[in-house]
Every structure is written in structure tokens, then in C-alpha cells.
Enzyme design. Structure first.
Site, PDB file in Angstrom:
ATOM      1  N   GLY A 111       0.790  -1.238   0.000  1.00 58.24           N
ATOM      2  CA  GLY A 111       0.000   0.000   0.000  1.00 58.24           C
ATOM      3  C   GLY A 111       0.818   1.282   0.000  1.00 58.24           C
ATOM      4  O   GLY A 111       0.340   2.326   0.452  1.00 58.24           O
ATOM      5  N   CYS A 125      -2.426   3.846 -10.155  1.00 51.63           N
ATOM      6  CA  CYS A 125      -3.487   4.198  -9.210  1.00 51.63           C
ATOM      7  C   CYS A 125      -4.597   4.962  -9.920  1.00 51.63           C
ATOM      8  O   CYS A 125      -4.385   5.546 -10.978  1.00 51.63           O
ATOM      9  CB  CYS A 125      -2.914   5.076  -8.114  1.00 51.63           C
ATOM     10  SG  CYS A 125      -2.411   6.652  -8.758  1.00 51.63           S
TER      11      CYS A 125
END
Ligand SMILES: Cc1cc2nc3c(=O)[nH]c(=O)nc-3n(C[C@H](O)[C@H](O)[C@H](O)COP(=O)(O)O)c2cc1C
Length: 307
Positions: A81, A139
Site C-alpha cells: 500500500g 493508481c
């Protein structure tokens, strides 16, 4: 092989002189921690020809909740992450240490909007310590909901926004989780990308055998290592058919032969990721194995791809 390398293996990448074609994949080698553990030995025998830092975002990030790793029969799945200190923290704390490494520094950045990517690119544009920037476009753009690296239109708009902000080489790190990766690469090239790198991890999932619920704190994770090598080879080859800019190939490289195959498929440089967790000096070993294979007079296989 030392960082100075062997002149027979030297390579020019976007105007950056490298001792050999093997670098690290972003997020898989912590040079600051490694220096603490290995001291100056790491500096004297740095395993990579350039150092690519872990993804830097504008704001600091904690990363995903644990568990963050799941081992596969032939690879790894992670949902780390992108924890990082954020732009200000990176500039103040990490950049001075990474600038002391004996090899060129490539900074990997990721923004959640075009403006954020522009902020990151501008922040590094005037930094002499930084040789090039790698844009992690895996992303979603919070403004459009689309993954920037999955859509040629998104990537074209991103590149046209950030290209004017720096003279430094811009490397677009492509996501394999896209329907037409060569089309994204071509859009990046048309709007001024100097190079592309691929592959990033492939989305996967594991279930907790006791509960049947997702094992990883991030629900899904990114698959890397040997399991993805054939996919990386195919994607490098198809991107190489589509663009003329240099390619950094990665995905499951653990031996010189694998690096040689990516070069034969069209890569100029090869990055080593997951293998460095098993063997921190893998980069140097793979570079040596690659040099031996390329130099062997009887060897007829892996030269650079004629394009
Ligand atoms: C634990 C881990 C962390 C990663 N972190 C990043 C990252 O911060 N930024 C990025 O662009 N890619 C990141 N990646 C993807 C790698 O750079 C690389 O694209 C991918 O793992 C494929 O190469 P490999 O099979 O040799 O590991 C990470 C991969 C792993 C396994």
C-alpha cells in the site's frame, strides 16, 4: 561486479551512463536500511547500476493494514500500500542519503490526480541528485476514477501536463492490469515520455483458509516473482513492437538468463524485484551472469532486439 562495472557491459539509458543494464525494481530494495545493515560494503559493491526509490506520494502514507504478504508457489503477492514519508519527508530525510549512493538515482513518484503528479515532478525538476523520474501510474485518478496507466487518453493527458515541467528523463511505469498495454505505451511516447518500464504487479487475491475471507489487509494484492515472468516477457515484446523509446523490463527476473530474455524481447535495462528479498545481492549476481552469457563466444541467443 562493482558499481564502476565493466566497460563491456556499460549502457547509455536516456543519456545516463550506467555500468551495466541491471537496476532494482521500485519498492523491493531499501538502500537506506541495507546501508545500515551492510555499511560501506554496500557502497563499494552496490548491486545495481542505478537505484530506483520506492514510490513517493505528496502526502505521507501509512500503507495497508496487515497482513501485507502472501507467498505463492512461484512468487509473492503483496498489499503493502505504498507507505512512505511523503514528499517533504522524502526530500528532507531520504534524498540526502540516497544521493550518497555510488549510482544514479531514479525517483519513483505517484499522484492521485494530474495536479499531484505535477507537484511531484516539479519538486524534483531542479534536484541535481536526481537523474530521472519514474511515474507509477497504477493508481486511480480521483478526478475521473480511471486508473491512469490503464487508459491511453488518461496517460496522454497526464504526460502533456507534466512533460513541460522538467528536462529530466520521464519513465512511465506501465501497469499490466490494462486491456491494451502497448496503446498506453504509445500514448506515453507521443506525449513525450523518454522511456517506459514494465511490468508492475498483477492483481491477485488469496483467501484465509480458516475464514474464506480475503487474507490481505488490502483485500487484493499484486503478484510478482517467477509467476509473472512469462507475462512480463510477452508484454515487453508487445510494447517493444509499439514504441521506439527505451524499455525497462521487469517481472520475475532471478537469473542472468531471465534478464537476457527480456533484453531479447526489447528491453534496454532490466529491473530485479522480488528476488532481492531472497538474495539482497541478486542484482550483482544477475548482472555478472548476464555479462558472461553475452560475452560467451558460442552464445547465439540474447542480444538486444533488432528494431
Ligand atoms: C513488496 C513489493 C513492493 C513494491 N513496491 C513498489 C513501489 O513502491 N512502486 C512501484 O512502482 N512498484 C512497486 N513494486 C513492483 C515492483 O517494482 C515490480 O514492478 C514487480 O514486483 C515485478 O518485478 P519482480 O517480479 O521482479 O518483483 C513492488 C513490488 C513488491 C513485491
Amino acid at each position: 561486479m562493482s558499481a564502476a562495472g565493466d566497460t563491456a557491459t556499460a549502457v547509455d539509458f536516456c543519456g545516463i551512463a550506467l555500468a551495466h543494464p541491471v537496476i532494482n525494481a521500485s519498492g523491493t530494495f531499501d538502500a537506506i536500511a541495507a546501508r545500515r545493515a551492510f555499511g560501506d560494503a554496500l557502497i563499494e559493491r552496490f548491486p545495481f547500476a542505478a537505484f530506483v526509490s520506492k514510490t513517493v506520494t505528496v502526502a505521507p502514507r501509512q500503507g495497508n493494514p496487515p497482513p501485507r504478504l502472501w507467498e505463492l508457489p512461484a512468487g509473492l503477492m503483496n498489499s503493502i500500500g505504498l507507505p512512505n514519508k511523503g514528499l517533504e519527508g522524502y526530500l528532507a530525510l531520504d534524498l540526502p542519503e540516497l544521493a550518497a549512493l555510488p549510482v544514479p538515482l531514479i525517483v519513483n513518484v505517484m499522484g492521485f490526480s494530474r495536479d499531484e503528479v505535477a507537484t511531484l515532478v516539479s519538486a524534483f525538476a531542479g534536484r541535481d541528485e536526481v537523474a530521472a523520474l519514474e511515474l507509477n501510474v497504477s493508481c486511480p485518478n480521483v478526478e475521473t476514477g480511471m486508473v491512469m496507466g490503464a487508459d491511453p487518453g488518461e496517460i496522454g493527458r497526464l504526460m502533456s501536463a507534466v512533460r513541460p515541467l522538467t528536462d529530466k528523463p520521464l519513465i512511465v511505469k506501465l501497469t499490466p492490469n490494462a486491456s491494451d498495454v502497448p496503446a498506453v505505451a504509445l500514448a506515453a511516447e507521443r506525449e513525450g515520455a523518454d522511456a517506459v518500464s514494465l511490468i508492475n504487479t498483477i492483481r491477485g487475491m488469496a483467501l484465509d483458509p480458516r475464514t474464506g475471507e480475503p487474507w490481505l489487509g488490502g483485500t487484493t494484492g499484486g503478484v510478482s516473482g517467477s509467476a509473472v515472468r512469462a507475462i512480463a516477457l510477452a508484454q515487453v515484446r508487445s510494447v517493444s513492437d509499439a514504441v521506439d523509446i527505451p524499455i525497462i523490463g521487469m517481472g520475475g527476473v532471478s537469473r542472468g538468463r531471465h534478464a537476457g530474455e527480456l533484453i531479447a524481447a526489447g528491453a534496454t535495462l532490466v529491473a530485479v524485484g522480488t528476488e532481492s528479498f531472497r538474495d539482497p545481492s541478486a542484482g550483482a549476481r544477475i548482472a555478472s551472469e548476464l555479462a558472461l552469457a553475452v560475452d560467451a563466444p558460442h552464445h547465439s541467443g540474447w542480444g538486444p532486439r533488432g528494431r
